[in-house]
Write a protein that holds these residues in place. Structure first.
Motif, PDB file in Angstrom:
ATOM      1  N   CYS A 122       0.848  -1.201   0.000  1.00 54.23           N
ATOM      2  CA  CYS A 122       0.000   0.000   0.000  1.00 54.23           C
ATOM      3  C   CYS A 122       0.878   1.243   0.000  1.00 54.23           C
ATOM      4  N   CYS A 154      -0.130   3.280   3.775  1.00 55.70           N
ATOM      5  CA  CYS A 154       0.344   2.817   5.081  1.00 55.70           C
ATOM      6  C   CYS A 154       1.580   1.936   4.989  1.00 55.70           C
ATOM      7  N   ARG A 155       1.992   1.580   3.758  1.00 64.23           N
ATOM      8  CA  ARG A 155       3.174   0.758   3.502  1.00 64.23           C
ATOM      9  C   ARG A 155       3.017  -0.660   4.052  1.00 64.23           C
ATOM     10  N   ARG A 156       1.785  -1.106   4.229  1.00 58.06           N
ATOM     11  CA  ARG A 156       1.559  -2.474   4.652  1.00 58.06           C
ATOM     12  C   ARG A 156       1.380  -3.371   3.436  1.00 58.06           C
ATOM     13  N   CYS A 215      -7.168   0.495   0.043  1.00 58.83           N
ATOM     14  CA  CYS A 215      -6.491  -0.310   1.046  1.00 58.83           C
ATOM     15  C   CYS A 215      -7.444  -0.653   2.194  1.00 58.83           C
ATOM     16  N   GLU A 260      -6.695  -1.669   5.021  1.00 57.06           N
ATOM     17  CA  GLU A 260      -6.060  -1.357   6.306  1.00 57.06           C
ATOM     18  C   GLU A 260      -6.159   0.124   6.655  1.00 57.06           C
ATOM     19  N   CYS A 261      -5.933   1.008   5.665  1.00 51.94           N
ATOM     20  CA  CYS A 261      -5.879   2.443   5.958  1.00 51.94           C
ATOM     21  C   CYS A 261      -6.835   3.284   5.120  1.00 51.94           C
TER      22      CYS A 261
END
Length: 567
Positions: free
Chosen positions: A18, A21-23, A37, A39-40
């Motif tokens: 992503c 969030c860099r996940r 994403c 997650e974020c």
């Protein structure tokens, strides 16, 4: 395990990184979420074709081919010749230019779409893009269907020099022609949208929505900071930042965008079949049929926090409501709400003042007291209604316009005066209902209508009773006497001809039975709108002006004789 950045291209990996969030996110899950994403909530970039696949009905898309001009008129070369850059962009994206044009549908409602692709030379605006945008507008004009612009750009294409600059005027002119023809235009801002695109067709649409976090502006952050040597605030130029300042109509997540477009397109669509009967709404036209009451009790009832607010009534009376925000001049006002909706199948524009039921809601809505930005937002929506041929319904509930220092600095008196002038010449039906308080010029700025109705428990006055008592009695405790002297109640206002009819409230007032109040409002509005729809623009304006011209001190039916003759 190989991990790739999620840039809207499927790639070979089962996982993506992503950009927000860099996940690491499972690729199939990301695709199920329209590349948002999980997650974020970060909205990854989409290609033009991915966007088309997500937004439009399956099987409805017909690509519109258009010759794209070769624009290397300068023989431009930086590190490589411009023709080589073009060829590389075409090979990399499979597109002829930075925009794709198609006819399509959203939930069965047809439109023409121009969808930009940032991968093609940063979505830059050159002669090819200009040609395709103009072609899309001309197709919408010829077909008389809405135009949707999905924008993503770094700005004008430098390799084409002043020729690229001319595309700003060329595309803006194309949208002006759609305005003149009364055709709805919609714009969706995606990340990023800058420069010549932002300063032309992207922001000229009737309605401008943006994806969360999308950046929009004329000059980019880096250019601004280098030029003025200042650190810019966090969130500067994001969709949320711009929505707070009234520069766009709203922020819509990718998964909610289709629903918003459906409601907006309904405003430009034909009327649907009428709904079921309203079940006997009672509108009193003769003041003698109303019992005399205590005006001060009416004031207290009109201010009751349990009374249904404008948004409460909209949710019960109308369908397909899509709230639009901002005056497009740098401000918004939470005390004024409005947008297109449907009333008994008829497309309309509804605008009103919004209070609240709790102390927190009242504070957030400035106690229903509009700022100049609120009146300018209302004016923008009413002008849009006129362009689209939509009747305007205004719901009035305000103690008055906001009297603060900032309002005066921003031109409160001019904003109100401008609305009075606008409404007096609006070439579509206008119906106003005083639902609670109708205070001073702050109320009248939404109440210059063909037909003015009020609820039996509402009030309408040149000033609040407390203000009158403080000025003329020099004693605020004389507010009840001032209310009687001002004749603020429905019976007296109907006798004076200030209102044309009174909608009876349920026993105990609208606050006792909001559902019945809404049903009675609907029952009053539907016949009024359907009757007024039978008049042409000139007849409407002439009759409305005659109605207000007749307020020369006469009382009762004499006041409305000239207006009635026009009808």
């Amino acid at each position: 395990m190989k991990v790739t950045a999620a840039d809207g291209v499927a790639g070979e990996s089962s996982w993506s990184l992503c950009s927000g969030c860099r996940r690491v996110v499972y690729r199939k899950r990301l695709e199920r979420e329209s590349l948002v994403c999980p997650e974020c909530g970060f909205h990854q970039r989409l290609t033009a074709l991915e966007r088309i696949g997500q937004l439009f009905d399956e099987g409805s898309v017909r690509m519109l081919g258009q010759p794209v001009p070769s624009a290397d008129v300068l023989g431009f070369t930086d590190t490589v010749p411009y023709p080589e850059r073009l060829a590389a962009a075409k090979a990399r994206t499979g597109l002829d230019e930075a925009v794709v044009v198609a006819e399509a549908a959203v939930n069965g409602r047809p439109l023409v779409a121009a969808v930009m692709d940032f991968r093609f030379l940063g979505g830059s605006l050159g002669a090819g893009v200009g040609t395709l945008i103009v072609a899309a507008a001309e197709t919408a004009l010829r077909r008389r269907i809405p135009l949707l612009l999905v924008c993503a750009s770094g700005g004008a294409r430098m390799q084409e020099g002043a020729l690229a600059l001319m595309q700003m005027a060329r595309t803006s002119q194309a949208l002006a022609e759609l305005d003149e023809a009364g055709i709805l235009t919609l714009s969706v801002i995606t990340d990023p949208t800058y420069g010549g695109v932002a300063a032309s067709f992207a922001l000229l649409a009737d309605v401008v929505l943006a994806e969360p976090g999308a950046r929009l502006g004329f000059a980019g952050r880096r250019v601004i900071e280098q030029t003025i040597r200042q650190r810019l605030p966090d969130g500067f130029q994001t969709a949320e930042f711009l929505a707070e300042r009234g520069l766009i109509d709203g922020v819509r997540s990718r998964n909610a965008l289709r629903d918003s477009l459906t409601r907006l397109l309904a405003a430009a669509g034909p009327a649907a079949e009428p709904g079921p009967g309203t079940g006997g709404a009672v509108v009193i036209r003769d003041h003698t049929e109303l019992a005399a009451g205590d005006p001060w009790a009416a004031v207290r009832s009109a201010r009751d926090l349990g009374r249904p607010t404008t948004l409460d009534l909209i949710s019960r009376v109308f369908t397909d409501f899509e709230e639009l925000r901002g005056d497009r001049l740098g401000g918004d006002c939470a005390a004024v709400v409005g947008g297109p909706a449907r009333l008994d199948g008829l497309p309309v524009m509804v605008v009103g003042q919004q209070k609240g039921h709790t102390a927190a809601e009242l504070a957030a809505r400035n106690y229903g007291m509009p700022s100049p930005q609120g009146y300018r937002k209302a004016a923008r929506l009413m002008r849009l209604a006129e362009k689209l041929g939509l009747p305007v319904i205004t719901l009035v509930d305000t103690p008055g316009a906001y009297p603060g220092v900032t309002a005066e600095e921003d031109g409160q008196a001019f904003a109100i005066a401008d609305n009075l002038r606008l409404l007096s010449g609006l070439a579509v039906p206008v119906v106003t209902v005083i639902t609670g308080e109708g205070g001073s010029g702050g109320a009248l700025a939404l109440a210059v209508a063909d037909e003015v109705l009020m609820f039996s428990g509402a009030v309408y006055s040149v000033i609040t009773p407390e203000g009158c008592a403080a000025i003329l009695w020099n004693d605020p405790t004389m507010a009840s006497a001032a209310a009687r002297a001002l004749r603020v109640d429905a019976r007296e206002l109907l006798r004076l001809g200030v209102v044309d009819g009174v909608i009876l409230e349920p026993e105990g007032g609208n606050q006792a039975d909001p559902a019945m109040a809404a049903e009675r409002l609907r029952g009053a509005l539907v016949p009024a709108i359907r009757r007024l729809a039978g008049f042409g623009p000139d007849e409407l304006v002439r009759g409305r002006r005659a109605r207000f011209r007749a307020f020369d001190g006469a009382v009762g039916t004499a006041v409305t004789e000239e207006w009635s003759a026009e009808r």
